[in-house]
Design an enzyme around this catalytic site. Structure first.
Site, PDB file in Angstrom:
ATOM      1  N   PHE A 233      43.264  36.752  75.683  1.00 40.23           N
ATOM      2  CA  PHE A 233      43.022  35.737  76.707  1.00 40.23           C
ATOM      3  C   PHE A 233      44.010  35.966  77.842  1.00 40.23           C
ATOM      4  O   PHE A 233      45.227  35.950  77.627  1.00 40.23           O
ATOM      5  CB  PHE A 233      43.173  34.340  76.101  1.00 40.23           C
ATOM      6  CG  PHE A 233      42.157  34.055  75.033  1.00 40.23           C
ATOM      7  CD1 PHE A 233      40.934  33.490  75.353  1.00 40.23           C
ATOM      8  CD2 PHE A 233      42.401  34.390  73.711  1.00 40.23           C
ATOM      9  CE1 PHE A 233      39.985  33.243  74.371  1.00 40.23           C
ATOM     10  CE2 PHE A 233      41.458  34.156  72.722  1.00 40.23           C
ATOM     11  CZ  PHE A 233      40.246  33.578  73.056  1.00 40.23           C
TER      12      PHE A 233
ATOM     13  N   VAL B  87      47.101  35.240  73.372  1.00 34.38           N
ATOM     14  CA  VAL B  87      47.232  34.635  74.697  1.00 34.38           C
ATOM     15  C   VAL B  87      48.337  35.376  75.440  1.00 34.38           C
ATOM     16  O   VAL B  87      49.446  35.524  74.915  1.00 34.38           O
ATOM     17  CB  VAL B  87      47.578  33.129  74.555  1.00 34.38           C
ATOM     18  CG1 VAL B  87      47.838  32.500  75.905  1.00 34.38           C
ATOM     19  CG2 VAL B  87      46.451  32.394  73.830  1.00 34.38           C
ATOM     20  N   CYS B  88      48.050  35.852  76.636  1.00 33.69           N
ATOM     21  CA  CYS B  88      49.037  36.578  77.438  1.00 33.69           C
ATOM     22  C   CYS B  88      50.220  35.663  77.766  1.00 33.69           C
ATOM     23  O   CYS B  88      50.042  34.574  78.322  1.00 33.69           O
ATOM     24  CB  CYS B  88      48.407  37.082  78.720  1.00 33.69           C
ATOM     25  SG  CYS B  88      49.578  37.835  79.857  1.00 33.69           S
ATOM     26  N   ILE B  89      51.416  36.111  77.452  1.00 35.71           N
ATOM     27  CA  ILE B  89      52.602  35.270  77.626  1.00 35.71           C
ATOM     28  C   ILE B  89      52.848  34.904  79.090  1.00 35.71           C
ATOM     29  O   ILE B  89      53.146  33.753  79.397  1.00 35.71           O
ATOM     30  CB  ILE B  89      53.857  35.910  76.987  1.00 35.71           C
ATOM     31  CG1 ILE B  89      55.024  34.918  77.005  1.00 35.71           C
ATOM     32  CG2 ILE B  89      54.205  37.234  77.644  1.00 35.71           C
ATOM     33  CD1 ILE B  89      56.183  35.323  76.147  1.00 35.71           C
TER      34      ILE B  89
ATOM     35  N   ALA C 267      50.196  32.497  80.250  1.00 34.74           N
ATOM     36  CA  ALA C 267      50.358  31.221  79.541  1.00 34.74           C
ATOM     37  C   ALA C 267      51.518  30.417  80.116  1.00 34.74           C
ATOM     38  O   ALA C 267      51.396  29.206  80.341  1.00 34.74           O
ATOM     39  CB  ALA C 267      50.572  31.478  78.052  1.00 34.74           C
TER      40      ALA C 267
END
Length: 130
Positions: free
Chosen positions: A39, A77-79, A82
């Site tokens: 994501f 989830v891409c840090i 996010a």
């Protein structure tokens, strides 16, 4: 066939999230493997546990969580994306001095290396959204 999936759009602003979820479910039903769902950009909004859609609407976050649990999917989830959108897991919340996390069950936060790895290891990398 091994698929990697990238979701670049939020769950209620674009058809991409619904399409990615349905694609993943159909691929699994046909016996294919989903190596990872990554994501990115606004797609990280699929991974917040604070999503509360109306009762008569679909709950994409819950659908992704349930699919991940049933099929042991890796929902990443891409840090960076996010953090920009206020989505944190417990470790990142502590590191950033925040008093709580909001990552949904079945999702985890990691970096772009996970996307690169999925692109290398998958037979096909399918991107949903702009």
């Amino acid at each position: 066939m091994r698929f990697g999936i990238v979701v670049n759009e939020g769950p209620y602003t674009h058809q991409a999230s619904d399409s990615a979820y349905r694609f993943a479910r159909a691929a699994l039903e046909k016996g294919h493997e989903i190596l990872r769902v990554f994501f990115y950009h606004d797609g990280v909004n699929n991974g917040t546990r604070f999503t509360v859609p109306p009762q008569d609407d679909r709950n994409l976050q819950r659908q992704w969580s349930e699919l991940a649990e049933a099929h042991k999917l890796d929902l990443v989830v891409c840090i960076a994306a996010a953090q920009r959108r206020g989505i944190l897991d417990a470790n990142e919340a502590k590191r950033q001095g925040k008093d709580g996390d909001n990552i949904a069950p079945g999702f985890r936060i990691s970096g772009l290396g996970q996307l690169i790895e999925a692109g290398i290891q998958a037979d096909r990398l399918v991107v949903f959204g702009d």
